[in-house]
Design an enzyme around this catalytic site. Structure first.
Site, short mmCIF file in Angstrom:
data_model
loop_
_atom_site.label_atom_id
_atom_site.label_comp_id
_atom_site.label_asym_id
_atom_site.label_seq_id
_atom_site.Cartn_x
_atom_site.Cartn_y
_atom_site.Cartn_z
N TRP A 197 -26.99 21.09 2.81
CA TRP A 197 -27.70 21.68 1.66
C TRP A 197 -27.16 21.17 0.31
O TRP A 197 -27.66 21.53 -0.73
CB TRP A 197 -27.63 23.20 1.70
CG TRP A 197 -26.27 23.76 1.98
CD1 TRP A 197 -25.29 24.02 1.07
CD2 TRP A 197 -25.74 24.12 3.26
NE1 TRP A 197 -24.18 24.52 1.70
CE2 TRP A 197 -24.43 24.60 3.05
CE3 TRP A 197 -26.25 24.08 4.56
CZ2 TRP A 197 -23.62 25.03 4.10
CZ3 TRP A 197 -25.44 24.51 5.59
CH2 TRP A 197 -24.15 24.98 5.37
N ARG A 198 -26.13 20.32 0.36
CA ARG A 198 -25.61 19.73 -0.87
C ARG A 198 -26.14 18.32 -1.10
O ARG A 198 -25.67 17.62 -2.01
CB ARG A 198 -24.07 19.71 -0.85
CG ARG A 198 -23.44 21.09 -0.99
CD ARG A 198 -21.92 21.02 -1.03
NE ARG A 198 -21.33 22.34 -1.19
CZ ARG A 198 -20.01 22.58 -1.17
NH1 ARG A 198 -19.16 21.57 -0.97
NH2 ARG A 198 -19.55 23.80 -1.34
N GLU A 215 -27.37 29.82 1.13
CA GLU A 215 -26.56 30.94 0.65
C GLU A 215 -26.86 32.23 1.41
O GLU A 215 -25.95 33.00 1.71
CB GLU A 215 -26.77 31.15 -0.86
CG GLU A 215 -26.19 30.06 -1.73
CD GLU A 215 -24.67 29.93 -1.61
OE1 GLU A 215 -24.02 30.88 -1.13
OE2 GLU A 215 -24.13 28.89 -2.02
N GLN A 249 -21.71 36.42 5.46
CA GLN A 249 -21.04 36.95 6.64
C GLN A 249 -21.16 36.04 7.87
O GLN A 249 -21.10 36.50 9.01
CB GLN A 249 -21.58 38.36 6.96
CG GLN A 249 -21.31 39.34 5.83
CD GLN A 249 -21.91 40.70 6.07
OE1 GLN A 249 -23.10 40.83 6.29
NE2 GLN A 249 -21.08 41.73 6.01
N LEU A 277 -28.11 34.97 14.03
CA LEU A 277 -27.43 35.08 12.74
C LEU A 277 -27.18 36.54 12.36
O LEU A 277 -26.33 36.84 11.54
CB LEU A 277 -28.24 34.40 11.62
CG LEU A 277 -28.19 32.87 11.57
CD1 LEU A 277 -29.13 32.34 10.51
CD2 LEU A 277 -26.76 32.39 11.31
N GLY A 278 -27.97 37.44 12.94
CA GLY A 278 -27.80 38.86 12.65
C GLY A 278 -28.31 39.26 11.28
O GLY A 278 -28.77 38.44 10.51
N TYR A 279 -28.22 40.57 11.01
CA TYR A 279 -28.69 41.11 9.72
C TYR A 279 -30.09 40.58 9.40
O TYR A 279 -30.31 39.88 8.43
CB TYR A 279 -27.71 40.78 8.60
CG TYR A 279 -26.32 41.32 8.82
CD1 TYR A 279 -26.01 42.63 8.50
CD2 TYR A 279 -25.32 40.52 9.38
CE1 TYR A 279 -24.73 43.15 8.74
CE2 TYR A 279 -24.05 41.03 9.62
CZ TYR A 279 -23.77 42.33 9.28
OH TYR A 279 -22.51 42.84 9.52
N TYR A 309 -24.78 37.35 -6.94
CA TYR A 309 -24.12 36.16 -6.44
C TYR A 309 -25.11 35.05 -6.11
O TYR A 309 -24.96 33.91 -6.56
CB TYR A 309 -23.27 36.46 -5.19
CG TYR A 309 -22.89 35.19 -4.47
CD1 TYR A 309 -21.93 34.33 -5.02
CD2 TYR A 309 -23.54 34.79 -3.31
CE1 TYR A 309 -21.63 33.12 -4.42
CE2 TYR A 309 -23.24 33.59 -2.69
CZ TYR A 309 -22.28 32.76 -3.25
OH TYR A 309 -21.99 31.56 -2.66
N ASP A 361 -18.56 35.55 -5.21
CA ASP A 361 -18.52 36.04 -3.83
C ASP A 361 -17.07 36.34 -3.47
O ASP A 361 -16.19 36.39 -4.35
CB ASP A 361 -19.12 35.01 -2.88
CG ASP A 361 -18.29 33.72 -2.81
OD1 ASP A 361 -17.39 33.52 -3.67
OD2 ASP A 361 -18.55 32.91 -1.90
N THR A 388 -21.44 46.80 10.63
CA THR A 388 -20.66 47.15 9.45
C THR A 388 -20.10 48.56 9.54
O THR A 388 -18.92 48.79 9.25
CB THR A 388 -21.52 47.03 8.18
OG1 THR A 388 -22.08 45.71 8.12
CG2 THR A 388 -20.68 47.26 6.93
#
Length: 371
Positions: free
Chosen positions: A29-30, A42, A47, A85-87, A125, A143, A316
């Site tokens: 991504w850079r 990002e 996490q 990846l979760g969340y 962030y 962050d 969490t």
């Protein structure tokens, strides 16, 4: 907290950016400063470790190469791309933000941190990262790495878990960061925090900015950042019901609200929903589960304990412990009252399930060789 002179700030900027030019991580991504690429990376990196994110990012970009493609993606395909990846609320918010960009901004990205924060799921962030990297706005991206790096550089005694920490660090970093190359500066801080200035076992002796690290110079680096310990996750006991039929396994889609929203799992039942007995023993679970399924879904199955380990998964605020129970039926069951469906093992790839379900499936597969 020492206030740096303009000369010291300039020297710090030069040392940091020279190091970044030579040693900055080569990440997919850079390759450019496209805001879409910055944003997706990002959100994925929240996490999640970089090495885990890279293949997800590359696959995601193949499936959804533009913000318009993301906005129009079917949710099932989107969740499947995010699986592991979760969340999952993160990717749902990403799609909402993509739809906002298409509908409210004519497909053009807002180019300031303030405007970016109007998009779903984008906080200070992420907005700072996108605005600085893609649009050269002089704005900090704060962050965990930034908190750790700057708290050690300046020996900041503010508790970073408290709301008042954000404006303190924002002002401090804004004063130190350059007007030119603000995005590279923010990324250099990310790289510094993940290499020489890690939370544990930092290597500040070889850091490119060690002479600016006051906490290191004073021999108390591990005292920073100051933070209140998080409360331990609340333990929750579940039974996971593995129900096998000739047509496949019975899976349940979780509610659209709450944890693991809309994802597929084995039926999961809390121990407390099976019995009021606070001292409930594992040996009682099969009969209790059998009775529970009859009363809630009119399914008549006989469960037994599997020779499997207790599966644990930490979120969490909760730590789940899941006991695997098994039932097999050769007769056709009436699923009218059951909120799920039968799915063949060969078709599991067509549904999206969370990491905890993958753990359950893996442990069930292991139990077959022992049973």
């Amino acid at each position: 907290m020492e206030k740096w002179s303009p000369q010291k700030i300039k020297l710090f900027q030069e040392k940091l950016l020279d190091w970044y030019d030579q040693e900055g991580r080569d990440l997919p991504w850079r390759k450019d400063h496209d805001p879409y690429h910055v944003w997706v990376s990002e959100i994925m990196l929240q996490q999640t470790q970089v090495k885990t994110v890279i293949p997800y990012y590359q696959r995601f970009m193949t499936l959804f190469p533009t913000v318009s493609a993301l906005a129009a993606a079917p949710e099932d395909q989107l969740l499947k791309a995010w699986e592991g990846l979760g969340y999952y609320s993160r990717v749902r918010n990403m799609q909402k933000a993509a739809q906002q960009i298409m509908a409210d901004y004519g497909g053009q990205w807002p180019n300031t941190a303030a405007e970016l924060q109007k998009l779903s799921g984008i906080g200070p962030y992420t907005a700072g990262a996108i605005a600085s990297i893609a649009f050269d706005e002089k704005v900090p991206a704060i962050d965990g790495n930034a908190f750790r790096v700057f708290s050690r550089l300046f020996e900041v005694d503010v508790d970073i878990t408290k709301p008042q920490a954000q404006p303190v660090f924002y002002s401090l970093i804004e004063e130190v960061m350059p007007a030119e190359r603000p995005g590279d500066f923010n990324q250099a801080i990310m790289d510094l925090g993940s290499s020489y200035m890690t939370a544990k076992n930092p290597d500040s002796e070889h850091s490119p900015v060690k002479e600016f690290n006051q906490a290191y110079l004073d021999g108390k680096e591990l005292a920073y950042p100051v933070r209140t310990k998080k409360p331990r996750p609340v333990p929750v006991n579940y039974v996971a019901l593995v129900i096998k039929t000739p047509q496949g396994y019975l899976l349940e889609q979780r509610s659209s609200k709450g944890m693991l929203a809309n994802l597929w799992t084995f039926p999961l039942v809390k121990w407390q929903d099976l019995s009021d007995d606070e001292d409930l023993k594992t040996v009682a679970l099969p009969q209790l589960a059998t009775d529970y399924l009859v009363s809630t879904s009119n399914l008549r199955l006989k469960f037994r304990l599997l020779p499997a380990k207790i599966v644990t998964h930490t979120f969490t605020h909760q730590k789940w412990s899941l006991t695997l129970l098994f039932a097999e039926t050769t007769t056709k069951q009436d699923l009218s009252f059951f909120p799920g469906r039968l799915i063949k093992a060969s078709d599991f790839a067509s549904v999206t399930w969370p990491k905890v379900q993958q753990k359950l499936w893996d442990e069930y597969q292991k139990s077959l060789s022992v049973d």
